[in-house]
Design a protein around this motif. Structure first.
Motif, PDB file in Angstrom:
ATOM      1  N   ARG A 196      13.221  11.910   3.444  1.00 19.05           N
ATOM      2  CA  ARG A 196      12.294  11.462   2.751  1.00 19.05           C
ATOM      3  C   ARG A 196      11.635  10.515   2.760  1.00 19.05           C
ATOM      4  NH1 ARG A 196      10.432  15.156  -1.608  1.00 19.05           N
ATOM      5  NH2 ARG A 196       9.733  14.145  -3.349  1.00 19.05           N
ATOM      6  N   SER A 197      10.336  10.378   2.764  1.00 11.82           N
ATOM      7  CA  SER A 197       9.195   9.018   2.869  1.00 11.82           C
ATOM      8  C   SER A 197       7.947   9.389   1.842  1.00 11.82           C
ATOM      9  CB  SER A 197       8.686   8.639   4.354  1.00 11.82           C
ATOM     10  OG  SER A 197      10.357   8.694   4.478  1.00 11.82           O
ATOM     11  N   ARG A 198       7.681   7.679   1.443  1.00 10.16           N
ATOM     12  CA  ARG A 198       5.993   7.848   1.349  1.00 10.16           C
ATOM     13  C   ARG A 198       5.171   7.561   1.975  1.00 10.16           C
ATOM     14  NH1 ARG A 198       6.764   4.375  -4.086  1.00 10.16           N
ATOM     15  NH2 ARG A 198       9.041   5.923  -5.401  1.00 10.16           N
ATOM     16  N   GLU A 199       4.183   8.371   1.810  1.00 10.00           N
ATOM     17  CA  GLU A 199       3.448   8.041   3.422  1.00 10.00           C
ATOM     18  C   GLU A 199       1.486   7.931   3.006  1.00 10.00           C
ATOM     19  OE1 GLU A 199       3.015  10.673   7.223  1.00 10.00           O
ATOM     20  OE2 GLU A 199       2.410  12.013   4.985  1.00 10.00           O
ATOM     21  N   VAL A 200       0.874   6.621   3.890  1.00 11.38           N
ATOM     22  CA  VAL A 200      -0.585   6.653   3.936  1.00 11.38           C
ATOM     23  C   VAL A 200      -0.821   7.291   5.612  1.00 11.38           C
ATOM     24  CG1 VAL A 200      -2.647   5.410   2.978  1.00 11.38           C
ATOM     25  CG2 VAL A 200      -0.648   5.209   2.030  1.00 11.38           C
ATOM     26  N   LEU A 202       0.863  -1.393  -0.068  1.00  8.19           N
ATOM     27  CA  LEU A 202       0.025   0.080  -0.046  1.00  8.19           C
ATOM     28  C   LEU A 202       1.189   1.487   0.051  1.00  8.19           C
ATOM     29  CD1 LEU A 202      -2.643   1.094   0.140  1.00  8.19           C
ATOM     30  CD2 LEU A 202      -2.290   1.501   2.746  1.00  8.19           C
ATOM     31  N   VAL A 203       1.900   1.441   1.332  1.00  5.57           N
ATOM     32  CA  VAL A 203       2.728   3.080   1.328  1.00  5.57           C
ATOM     33  C   VAL A 203       3.634   2.921  -0.562  1.00  5.57           C
ATOM     34  CG1 VAL A 203       3.755   3.458   2.254  1.00  5.57           C
ATOM     35  CG2 VAL A 203       3.088   2.738   3.843  1.00  5.57           C
ATOM     36  N   GLN A 251      -3.481   0.341  14.695  1.00 10.05           N
ATOM     37  CA  GLN A 251      -3.798   1.477  14.922  1.00 10.05           C
ATOM     38  C   GLN A 251      -2.779   2.832  14.401  1.00 10.05           C
ATOM     39  OE1 GLN A 251      -7.630   2.933  15.137  1.00 10.05           O
ATOM     40  NE2 GLN A 251      -8.391   0.924  15.935  1.00 10.05           N
ATOM     41  N   VAL A 252      -2.207   3.078  13.218  1.00  8.81           N
ATOM     42  CA  VAL A 252      -1.357   4.019  13.186  1.00  8.81           C
ATOM     43  C   VAL A 252      -1.612   5.381  11.856  1.00  8.81           C
ATOM     44  CG1 VAL A 252       1.236   4.301  11.947  1.00  8.81           C
ATOM     45  CG2 VAL A 252       0.162   1.827  12.703  1.00  8.81           C
ATOM     46  N   SER A 253      -1.164   6.709  12.398  1.00 10.72           N
ATOM     47  CA  SER A 253      -2.100   7.915  12.032  1.00 10.72           C
ATOM     48  C   SER A 253      -1.002   8.016  10.870  1.00 10.72           C
ATOM     49  CB  SER A 253      -1.702   9.431  12.551  1.00 10.72           C
ATOM     50  OG  SER A 253      -2.238   8.943  14.038  1.00 10.72           O
ATOM     51  N   SER A 254       0.684   7.701  10.717  1.00 13.88           N
ATOM     52  CA  SER A 254       0.949   8.125   9.250  1.00 13.88           C
ATOM     53  C   SER A 254       1.875   6.737   9.536  1.00 13.88           C
ATOM     54  CB  SER A 254       2.439   9.325  10.006  1.00 13.88           C
ATOM     55  OG  SER A 254       3.068   9.094   8.646  1.00 13.88           O
ATOM     56  N   MET A 255       1.688   6.081   8.442  1.00 11.65           N
ATOM     57  CA  MET A 255       2.297   4.327   7.982  1.00 11.65           C
ATOM     58  C   MET A 255       3.625   5.263   6.633  1.00 11.65           C
ATOM     59  SD  MET A 255       2.559   1.413   8.805  1.00 11.65           S
ATOM     60  CE  MET A 255       1.141   0.748   9.090  1.00 11.65           C
ATOM     61  N   HIS A 256       4.940   4.678   7.116  1.00 14.37           N
ATOM     62  CA  HIS A 256       5.862   5.683   6.219  1.00 14.37           C
ATOM     63  C   HIS A 256       7.397   4.561   5.927  1.00 14.37           C
ATOM     64  CE1 HIS A 256       6.692   7.086   9.720  1.00 14.37           C
ATOM     65  NE2 HIS A 256       7.952   6.433   9.359  1.00 14.37           N
TER      66      HIS A 256
END
Length: 329
Positions: free
Chosen positions: A35-39, A20-21, A210-215
């Motif tokens: 620098r990250s990709r985030e969902v 997903l991320v 449960q995660v607010s920022s998955m990256h």
């Protein structure tokens, strides 16, 4: 769908989150030089939290660190003496060179023994099994106020709920590195959940993360892509923690951990079966002996008899992580 995605084993949840991320990120961010990709707002539920270790050779899961970290938490410790032995990289997070702050969940959850958040949660659920109040906070108010602090807790809270006679666990996180932190956190908290169910005398229920920022940090993308490209293996059914497990059991394992870490003691394959512990915990101590040999005898392969005494899945994980420390055919 308003409820989290459901998986039997963490193996499948882990791959789904990574996919997903990496393939459909919502944002690209740059925080603290990464620098990250985030969902945002990622969550999943495991119906069998004991199946907490992904069977992915390319991930090279450090099962020994995972077990040591969970034990470190249960011990209520924040020192580098123990956890730094298993993860030297954590030493860079200790401002004073000796103790960790946000990373050390143990003092926040399990200390002082007898009067900790954990003890109060168990007492509450024993008296009122339907309670919604057994929530333990981890991140402290204004912990993030010092912008130079390298060690702010990623976990916000842990909640226990007994429903239909089973213990369900929910963990709330402000952020998770999907490649590294997610695996470690899911392992530790499912381990703690299983231990908690035994202390309450109820069956283990579900685990929800449960995660607010998955990256995923962009330098890690090739590694994530290799993991996703790996042909999947059937997740292995993990053994149940013995029903006889108590705080006394944990202390006995911690005593062996300290002796092996300090290289004061060593164990042969034959001696393992004589330990006054259930086979489940004998295997944990045996893994700690494997690590003692890797660290204290780096130029000598791990003893073949010790490896042979490991459960087949543990042996496979050790071979994936430390292939150069095994006997060459």
């Amino acid at each position: 769908m308003l409820r989290p995605a459901v998986f039997a084993a963490f193996h499948d949840a882990y791959r789904a989150v990574l996919d997903l991320v990496v393939t459909t990120p919502q944002y690209t961010i740059s925080s603290r030089g990464n620098r990250s990709r985030e969902v945002l707002n990622v969550s999943f539920t495991l119906t069998d939290p004991r199946r907490r270790t992904p069977a992915l050779a390319t991930r090279r899961t450090n099962i020994i660190f995972n077990l040591a970290e969970a034990l470190w938490y249960l011990a209520g410790r924040d020192d580098l003496d123990m956890i730094g032995y298993y993860a030297p990289r954590l030493r860079s997070l200790a401002v004073d060179g000796a103790r960790l702050g946000g990373t050390a969940y143990g003092p926040r959850l399990f200390a002082p023994r007898g009067r900790s958040q954990f003890d109060h949660a168990v007492k509450l659920l024993t008296a009122d099994p339907d309670s919604k109040r057994a929530a333990m906070t981890v991140m402290r108010p204004f912990e993030f106020a010092d912008l130079s602090n390298p060690d702010v807790a990623c976990t916000l809270a842990v909640q226990f709920l007994i429903r239909e006679g089973r213990l369900h666990t929910v963990v709330f996180m402000r952020g998770n590195d999907a490649l590294l932190g997610l695996l470690c956190d899911a392992f530790s908290f499912t381990f703690i959940a299983e231990f908690t169910a035994l202390q309450l005398g109820v069956p283990l229920g579900t685990y929800t993360h449960q995660v607010s920022s998955m990256h995923v940090n962009e330098p890690d993308l090739p590694r994530v892509q290799a993991i996703l490209a790996e042909r999947t293996r059937p997740p292995v059914m993990a053994p149940a923690m013995p029903a006889t497990t108590t705080w006394h059991t944990i202390q006995k394992v911690l005593d062996w951990e300290e002796a092996l870490r300090a290289n004061r003691r060593r164990l042969s394959a034959d001696a393992i079966t004589d330990l006054p512990l259930e086979p489940y915990w004998q295997q944990v101590v045996l893994l700690l002996e494997v690590y003692r040999q890797i660290i204290h005898q780096p130029d000598v392969p791990v003893d073949d008899d010790v490896l042979a005494a490991l459960d087949r899945y543990y042996r496979w994980l050790v071979a994936c992580r430390w292939p150069t420390h095994l006997t060459k055919d």
